[in-house]
Write a protein that holds these residues in place. Structure first.
Motif, PDB file in Angstrom:
ATOM      1  N   SER A 287       0.831  -1.211   0.000  1.00 17.79           N
ATOM      2  CA  SER A 287       0.000   0.000   0.000  1.00 17.79           C
ATOM      3  C   SER A 287       0.865   1.260   0.000  1.00 17.79           C
ATOM      4  N   LYS A 288       2.008   1.211   0.667  1.00 17.68           N
ATOM      5  CA  LYS A 288       2.888   2.384   0.703  1.00 17.68           C
ATOM      6  C   LYS A 288       3.550   2.637  -0.646  1.00 17.68           C
ATOM      7  N   ILE A 289       3.852   1.584  -1.401  1.00 12.35           N
ATOM      8  CA  ILE A 289       4.515   1.804  -2.689  1.00 12.35           C
ATOM      9  C   ILE A 289       3.562   2.476  -3.669  1.00 12.35           C
ATOM     10  N   ASP A 290       2.268   2.188  -3.564  1.00 13.46           N
ATOM     11  CA  ASP A 290       1.284   2.902  -4.385  1.00 13.46           C
ATOM     12  C   ASP A 290       1.282   4.393  -4.050  1.00 13.46           C
ATOM     13  N   LYS A 291       1.394   4.696  -2.748  1.00  8.22           N
ATOM     14  CA  LYS A 291       1.430   6.096  -2.325  1.00  8.22           C
ATOM     15  C   LYS A 291       2.714   6.779  -2.804  1.00  8.22           C
ATOM     16  N   VAL A 292       3.835   6.056  -2.771  1.00  5.95           N
ATOM     17  CA  VAL A 292       5.102   6.619  -3.249  1.00  5.95           C
ATOM     18  C   VAL A 292       5.017   6.945  -4.734  1.00  5.95           C
ATOM     19  N   ILE A 293       4.437   6.045  -5.514  1.00  2.00           N
ATOM     20  CA  ILE A 293       4.307   6.273  -6.957  1.00  2.00           C
ATOM     21  C   ILE A 293       3.418   7.481  -7.232  1.00  2.00           C
ATOM     22  N   SER A 294       2.313   7.599  -6.505  1.00  3.19           N
ATOM     23  CA  SER A 294       1.436   8.754  -6.735  1.00  3.19           C
ATOM     24  C   SER A 294       2.113  10.060  -6.311  1.00  3.19           C
ATOM     25  N   LEU A 295       2.888  10.024  -5.227  1.00  2.00           N
ATOM     26  CA  LEU A 295       3.626  11.225  -4.815  1.00  2.00           C
ATOM     27  C   LEU A 295       4.703  11.580  -5.837  1.00  2.00           C
ATOM     28  N   TYR A 296       5.348  10.595  -6.409  1.00  2.00           N
ATOM     29  CA  TYR A 296       6.368  10.838  -7.425  1.00  2.00           C
ATOM     30  C   TYR A 296       5.740  11.445  -8.683  1.00  2.00           C
ATOM     31  N   GLU A 297       4.555  10.961  -9.037  1.00  2.00           N
ATOM     32  CA  GLU A 297       3.860  11.510 -10.203  1.00  2.00           C
ATOM     33  C   GLU A 297       3.380  12.934  -9.956  1.00  2.00           C
ATOM     34  N   GLU A 298       3.178  13.304  -8.689  1.00  2.00           N
ATOM     35  CA  GLU A 298       2.835  14.683  -8.337  1.00  2.00           C
ATOM     36  C   GLU A 298       4.075  15.566  -8.274  1.00  2.00           C
ATOM     37  N   GLU A 299       5.216  15.014  -8.642  1.00  2.00           N
ATOM     38  CA  GLU A 299       6.507  15.712  -8.706  1.00  2.00           C
ATOM     39  C   GLU A 299       6.991  16.198  -7.342  1.00  2.00           C
TER      40      GLU A 299
END
Length: 114
Positions: free
Chosen positions: A40-52
């Motif tokens: 679940s945390k890796i999904d959050k990391v990917i979304s934060l990375y996509e938000e730059e």
């Protein structure tokens, strides 16, 4: 014949095995819980990375609750590799021979650029 003495000997022989099985179940439960939590945390990391967001901002947000190692690798601007890992202490004495102590649980995802 005394049946109580026989029952006591059988009980003394079986109890350590049952305790080891119980501790193994607890350890594997901790490993599975950690793995699900990392997923679940890796999904959050990917979304934060996509938000730059920056690496430091991502690390601060993710490590708010517990200590997780984060690794983000950009490969030739073709894809980004995200990796999260967490160490888990093994409490079962015999399980230390099979699994490393502390056991490192690692989740890796690769996101391709389109």
């Amino acid at each position: 014949m005394n049946k109580r003495g026989q029952a006591l000997v059988e009980f003394v022989l079986i109890v350590p095995i049952l305790i080891m099985i119980l501790f193994c179940m607890i350890d594997f439960g901790k490993i599975l819980y950690s793995r699900i939590n990392l997923e679940s945390k890796i999904d959050k990391v990917i979304s934060l990375y996509e938000e730059e967001k920056t690496y430091d901002e991502i690390k601060k947000i993710i490590n708010k609750d517990d200590k997780v190692n984060i690794k983000i690798t950009n490969k030739d601007n073709e894809y980004v590799e995200f990796s999260l890992s967490k160490e888990i202490e093994i409490i079962t004495p015999g399980l230390n021979a099979i699994l490393d102590n502390p056991f490192e649980n690692t989740i890796t995802r690769v996101v391709y650029y389109e």
